[in-house]
Design a protein around this motif. Structure first.
Motif, short mmCIF file in Angstrom:
data_model
loop_
_atom_site.label_atom_id
_atom_site.label_comp_id
_atom_site.label_asym_id
_atom_site.label_seq_id
_atom_site.Cartn_x
_atom_site.Cartn_y
_atom_site.Cartn_z
N MET A 148 0.99 -0.90 0.26
CA MET A 148 -0.19 -0.06 -0.22
C MET A 148 0.44 1.21 -0.16
SD MET A 148 -3.05 0.95 2.83
CE MET A 148 -4.11 -0.77 2.44
N PHE A 149 0.53 2.09 -0.38
CA PHE A 149 1.11 3.72 -0.90
C PHE A 149 2.00 4.17 0.68
CE2 PHE A 149 1.79 8.24 -2.09
CZ PHE A 149 3.21 7.96 -2.89
N ASP A 150 2.72 4.92 0.61
CA ASP A 150 2.47 5.82 1.54
C ASP A 150 2.37 6.22 1.71
OD1 ASP A 150 2.92 6.99 4.18
OD2 ASP A 150 5.05 5.53 4.30
N PRO A 151 1.36 7.60 2.06
CA PRO A 151 1.12 9.66 1.54
C PRO A 151 2.21 10.16 1.77
CG PRO A 151 0.03 7.89 3.27
CD PRO A 151 -0.14 7.00 2.55
N GLN A 152 2.81 9.25 3.04
CA GLN A 152 4.68 10.57 3.47
C GLN A 152 5.40 10.69 2.97
OE1 GLN A 152 5.52 9.17 7.00
NE2 GLN A 152 3.83 9.65 8.15
N ARG A 153 5.22 9.45 1.80
CA ARG A 153 6.16 9.49 0.47
C ARG A 153 6.12 10.77 -0.50
NH1 ARG A 153 6.48 3.90 -1.22
NH2 ARG A 153 8.17 4.57 -2.66
N ILE A 154 5.57 11.57 -0.43
CA ILE A 154 4.67 12.19 -1.78
C ILE A 154 5.60 13.50 -1.36
CG2 ILE A 154 3.22 14.34 -2.58
CD1 ILE A 154 1.17 11.50 -1.73
N LEU A 155 6.41 13.81 -1.74
CA LEU A 155 7.22 15.58 -2.27
C LEU A 155 6.92 16.42 -2.46
CD1 LEU A 155 10.69 13.66 -3.48
CD2 LEU A 155 9.78 14.47 -1.30
N TYR A 156 5.93 16.24 -3.40
CA TYR A 156 4.72 17.26 -4.26
C TYR A 156 3.93 16.94 -4.67
CZ TYR A 156 4.12 21.77 -6.98
OH TYR A 156 3.05 22.47 -7.37
N GLU A 157 2.02 18.14 -4.66
CA GLU A 157 1.43 17.35 -5.05
C GLU A 157 0.38 18.61 -4.75
OE1 GLU A 157 -2.25 14.73 -4.85
OE2 GLU A 157 -1.11 15.03 -2.97
N VAL A 211 11.66 23.82 -6.93
CA VAL A 211 12.58 22.61 -6.34
C VAL A 211 12.52 21.75 -5.27
CG1 VAL A 211 14.79 22.98 -5.55
CG2 VAL A 211 14.40 25.23 -6.97
N ILE A 212 12.37 20.84 -5.67
CA ILE A 212 11.44 19.73 -5.43
C ILE A 212 12.86 18.70 -4.90
CG2 ILE A 212 10.66 17.37 -4.82
CD1 ILE A 212 8.94 19.10 -7.37
N THR A 213 13.05 18.13 -3.46
CA THR A 213 13.98 17.71 -2.76
C THR A 213 13.43 16.17 -2.51
OG1 THR A 213 15.77 19.49 -3.12
CG2 THR A 213 16.67 17.59 -1.33
N ALA A 214 14.35 15.64 -2.51
CA ALA A 214 14.23 13.82 -2.42
C ALA A 214 14.59 13.72 -1.25
CB ALA A 214 13.57 12.34 -3.39
N PRO A 215 14.42 12.61 0.13
CA PRO A 215 15.71 12.65 1.27
C PRO A 215 15.98 11.06 0.73
CG PRO A 215 13.52 13.52 1.82
CD PRO A 215 13.42 13.37 0.24
N ALA A 216 17.11 11.11 1.28
CA ALA A 216 17.92 10.14 0.91
C ALA A 216 17.25 8.78 1.71
CB ALA A 216 19.65 10.20 1.12
N PRO A 217 17.66 7.78 0.90
CA PRO A 217 17.09 6.41 1.51
C PRO A 217 17.51 5.62 3.40
CG PRO A 217 18.26 5.86 -0.37
CD PRO A 217 18.74 7.15 -0.08
N ALA A 218 16.15 6.27 3.91
CA ALA A 218 16.57 5.77 5.38
C ALA A 218 16.95 4.49 5.30
CB ALA A 218 14.60 5.55 6.09
N GLY A 219 17.62 4.18 6.57
CA GLY A 219 17.89 2.99 7.11
C GLY A 219 19.04 2.81 6.87
N ASP A 220 20.09 2.97 6.28
CA ASP A 220 21.21 2.99 5.55
C ASP A 220 22.74 4.26 5.94
OD1 ASP A 220 23.01 3.17 3.83
OD2 ASP A 220 22.44 2.08 2.19
N SER A 221 23.16 3.68 6.76
CA SER A 221 23.82 4.25 7.67
C SER A 221 25.00 5.24 6.52
CB SER A 221 25.12 3.57 8.95
OG SER A 221 25.62 2.73 7.72
N LEU A 222 24.96 4.70 5.85
CA LEU A 222 25.79 5.52 5.12
C LEU A 222 25.29 6.46 4.59
CD1 LEU A 222 29.15 5.85 3.75
CD2 LEU A 222 28.51 4.09 1.86
N TRP A 223 24.54 5.96 3.35
CA TRP A 223 23.04 7.53 3.17
C TRP A 223 22.88 8.71 4.69
CZ3 TRP A 223 22.97 9.14 -1.85
CH2 TRP A 223 23.12 8.21 -2.58
N ASN A 224 22.72 7.95 5.39
CA ASN A 224 22.66 9.05 6.51
C ASN A 224 23.70 9.73 6.45
OD1 ASN A 224 19.96 7.52 7.03
ND2 ASN A 224 20.72 6.43 8.59
#
Length: 235
Positions: A1-10, A215-228
């Motif tokens: 199921m799609f999580d609406p918290q992943r919407i960056l812009y609408e 200008v729309i920015t996507a946070p880096a993948p959560a749960g990956d220590s190197l990305w964090n």
């Protein structure tokens, strides 16, 4: 199921979503769930719309890649965004975690790309060859850790596996990308390539106003220590 918290812009015309690595943008022969279908189901339920929900895919990113993906919610927006893609009026910036640093630390890579449909892989040549298409990108080193490096890529042409192939050909394969020369895979099967930012004029102007620049920015993948680590280093 799609999580609406992943919407960056609408808004009424556009939807920009932060895709997870491993997701399909559109359905393919595997039959695996696709982001396009999940978003349609979500919009239909949220807005209590009977029948089919319109959703146009403006561009795609590879299955193991994460980050910003643009969808159109109206036919008018889709037509205009498709034209903007053709004339390169949508600026796309990626973050890549690489195994080796590029030299020099900033510059432009230009090559000639040939796609091999049998292996689903692209090869870069220094000069034009039969069937090749020019591939261009700008890059700059943003930072480093003990073993890896963060590179920002501005994509100037949109070729098959372009960033993956060009960085590998330059001696700097992307972390986890075994297909293009990485030493080891990532645990989750992803590659460390992220559609970080998209910049473009809104395809539909409000009455009496100039078109808004987004200008729309996507946070880096959560749960990956190197990305964090790299996300924090750029704040």
């Amino acid at each position: 199921m799609f999580d609406p918290q992943r919407i960056l812009y609408e808004d009424n015309h556009l939807l920009v979503v932060n895709k997870r690595a491993g997701e399909l943008v559109q359905p393919d022969p595997t039959g695996d769930p696709a982001l396009e279908d999940e978003i349609k189901a979500f919009l239909g339920a949220r807005e209590a719309k009977p029948g089919n929900v319109f959703l146009g895919v403006v561009h795609r990113i590879d299955r193991p890649v994460s980050g910003a993906v643009i969808f159109a919610k109206t036919g008018k927006a889709l037509t205009r965004l498709n034209e903007m893609i053709k004339v390169r009026e949508i600026d796309k910036y990626y973050w890549a975690i690489t195994e080796k640093p590029l030299q020099p630390e900033a510059g432009t890579l230009v090559g000639h790309l040939v796609r091999d449909g049998r292996t689903n892989k692209s090869r870069i040549y220094p000069k034009p060859v039969p069937g090749s298409k020019e591939a261009r990108l700008n890059y700059k080193l943003l930072g480093g850790s003990k073993n890896y490096f963060l590179v920002e890529v501005e994509l100037l042409t949109g070729r098959h596996h372009q960033i993956r192939a060009q960085l590998s050909a330059a001696g700097s394969p992307i972390r986890g990308d075994l297909k293009y020369g990485a030493v080891r895979s990532n645990r989750d099967g992803s590659i460390s390539l992220h559609s970080r930012r998209v910049e473009f004029l809104h395809p539909v102007a409000r009455a009496g106003l100039p078109r808004e620049r987004l200008v729309i920015t996507a946070p880096a993948p959560a749960g990956d220590s190197l990305w964090n680590y790299f996300e924090e280093s750029q704040r």
